[in-house]
Design a protein around this motif. Structure first.
Motif, mmCIF file in Angstrom:
data_model
loop_
_atom_site.group_PDB
_atom_site.id
_atom_site.type_symbol
_atom_site.label_atom_id
_atom_site.label_comp_id
_atom_site.label_asym_id
_atom_site.label_seq_id
_atom_site.Cartn_x
_atom_site.Cartn_y
_atom_site.Cartn_z
ATOM 1 N N GLY A 233 11.049 -7.238 -7.397
ATOM 2 C CA GLY A 233 10.581 -8.144 -7.703
ATOM 3 C C GLY A 233 9.579 -8.746 -6.765
ATOM 4 O O GLY A 233 9.220 -10.141 -7.340
ATOM 5 N N LYS A 234 9.276 -8.507 -5.644
ATOM 6 C CA LYS A 234 8.347 -9.009 -4.925
ATOM 7 C C LYS A 234 7.621 -8.416 -4.835
ATOM 8 O O LYS A 234 6.764 -7.695 -5.313
ATOM 9 C CB LYS A 234 8.767 -7.512 -3.380
ATOM 10 C CG LYS A 234 8.446 -8.435 -2.235
ATOM 11 C CD LYS A 234 8.564 -8.235 -0.566
ATOM 12 C CE LYS A 234 7.409 -8.211 0.483
ATOM 13 N NZ LYS A 234 7.751 -7.810 1.291
ATOM 14 N N VAL A 235 6.713 -9.379 -5.031
ATOM 15 C CA VAL A 235 5.286 -9.623 -5.589
ATOM 16 C C VAL A 235 4.356 -9.266 -3.922
ATOM 17 O O VAL A 235 4.468 -9.932 -3.025
ATOM 18 C CB VAL A 235 4.512 -10.326 -5.697
ATOM 19 C CG1 VAL A 235 2.703 -10.346 -5.798
ATOM 20 C CG2 VAL A 235 5.371 -11.113 -6.853
ATOM 21 N N ILE A 236 3.367 -8.077 -3.897
ATOM 22 C CA ILE A 236 2.260 -7.316 -2.968
ATOM 23 C C ILE A 236 0.841 -7.618 -2.886
ATOM 24 O O ILE A 236 0.491 -6.861 -4.407
ATOM 25 C CB ILE A 236 2.502 -6.836 -2.345
ATOM 26 C CG1 ILE A 236 4.505 -6.449 -1.757
ATOM 27 C CG2 ILE A 236 2.254 -6.198 -0.907
ATOM 28 C CD1 ILE A 236 4.462 -5.007 -1.284
ATOM 29 N N PRO A 237 -0.057 -8.280 -2.690
ATOM 30 C CA PRO A 237 -1.603 -7.776 -2.886
ATOM 31 C C PRO A 237 -1.840 -6.831 -2.586
ATOM 32 O O PRO A 237 -1.581 -5.689 -2.157
ATOM 33 C CB PRO A 237 -1.924 -9.296 -1.566
ATOM 34 C CG PRO A 237 -1.485 -8.442 -0.623
ATOM 35 C CD PRO A 237 0.392 -8.713 -1.178
ATOM 36 N N GLY A 238 -3.031 -6.465 -3.173
ATOM 37 C CA GLY A 238 -3.506 -4.973 -2.795
ATOM 38 C C GLY A 238 -4.848 -4.742 -3.664
ATOM 39 O O GLY A 238 -5.449 -6.026 -4.132
ATOM 40 N N VAL A 239 -5.113 -3.798 -3.178
ATOM 41 C CA VAL A 239 -6.436 -2.915 -3.560
ATOM 42 C C VAL A 239 -6.210 -2.038 -4.709
ATOM 43 O O VAL A 239 -5.315 -0.888 -3.893
ATOM 44 C CB VAL A 239 -7.618 -3.055 -2.842
ATOM 45 C CG1 VAL A 239 -9.045 -1.885 -3.571
ATOM 46 C CG2 VAL A 239 -7.991 -4.233 -1.456
#
Length: 313
Positions: A233-239
């Motif tokens: 459930g952890k949300v992580i930004p990315g490209v």
């Protein structure tokens, strides 16, 4: 939700039900209106709901090279139908036999004898059968014969224009993710399992998660700012890069590679849910590994700078 695969497994279905039929590609707000009305009818009749879909989709069977690019693969579609509260999904294998089935036989074999349908909810443009005679008027007549009711769902419009899977594809092709989100009722996303890739990213200080697509083409292509949701459930930004990877050895298929900002850990074998927020640039071929590394570094810097804007929305 229970999945019924193929006509051969309908002999185990002993319920009456309310049903709808269609591709439901993307499960946009127009589809959601059909499902909402379907569930309302089911509640009134105290019966379970059933959604009938086809695999492959009919246009993929007739013209696989020119068929529309899918918004959702089968697994994603089933997950969305489950989230919508549907009880049963009948997935019919669209093959030569099903193609040749007349509208009359479809009603009798599948709707009446197979599913024991008591109410049918259809979209306003629905047609079926090898002769394309299965429209609303035909179904009404069949319903009178076999004891089921039929109701069409009116056209759903957004900004005065009909909502459709084609319109969602057009919005994604133009990287208009805000419009796509309004049409879908949720951000556009792709979910897939993380597989072992070529490990090139690790050699240029930009490790990526290679997300399984299970499709030759995708409705978007390029480099994007994304946010990924891990299995915990952890949300992580990315490209993310979604395309054929012209700067490396390519097999001509679409690949989704995601670099998560400030993340370290082992994701192999885990599902990754990727939401597309903004397009950074088109995919392009670089003359050298150094140029590729420089471009990826710029993409990551852009993503890091602009993530704060989306994070505060």
């Amino acid at each position: 939700m229970q999945l019924i695969r193929g006509l051969q497994n309908l002999h185990n279905f002993h319920h009456e039900c309310v049903a709808t039929i269609g591709n439901f590609d993307g499960l946009h707000i127009g589809h959601q209106a059909i499902l909402l009305r379907l569930k309302e009818s089911a509640a009134l009749l105290n019966l379970p709901t059933c959604v009938i879909i086809f695999e492959p989709q009919p246009r993929e069977f007739f013209n696989p090279e020119t068929a529309p690019i899918r918004l959702t693969r089968l697994r994603e579609k089933l997950e969305l139908l489950q989230q919508a509260g549907i009880d049963y999904v009948l997935c019919l294998h669209f093959n030569k036999r099903l193609r040749q089935l007349s509208a009359d036989d479809f009603v009798q074999q599948i709707l009446v004898q197979g599913l024991h349908v008591k109410h049918l909810q259809i979209g306003d443009d629905f047609r079926f059968g090898c002769d394309r005679s299965g429209d609303f008027a035909f179904l009404q007549q069949q319903g009178e014969c076999f004891g089921f009711t039929v109701e069409p769902t009116g056209t759903i419009e957004l900004d005065g224009v009909r909502v459709s899977s084609t319109r969602v594809r057009d919005a994604l092709a133009q990287s208009d993710f805000a419009l796509a989100q309004r049409l879908l009722g949720r951000p556009y996303s792709i979910t897939g399992r993380v597989l072992y890739g070529q490990q090139l990213g690790r050699t240029i200080n930009a490790p990526t998660a290679n997300v399984q697509l299970k499709r030759h083409k995708a409705p978007v292509c390029g480099v994007f700012l994304i946010k990924a949701t891990l299995v915990n459930g952890k949300v992580i930004p990315g490209v993310a890069n979604l395309g054929v990877r012209p700067s490396v050895k390519s097999d001509g298929k679409a690949h989704l590679e995601v670099h998560l900002l400030d993340f370290s850990g082992n994701l192999y074998g885990q599902p990754l849910h990727v939401e597309f927020l903004q397009k950074i640039r088109d995919e392009k071929r670089f003359a050298s590994l150094a140029e590729l590394q420089e471009a990826i570094a710029a993409d990551i810097a852009y993503g890091r700078y602009h993530w704060q804007h989306f994070h505060t929305l």
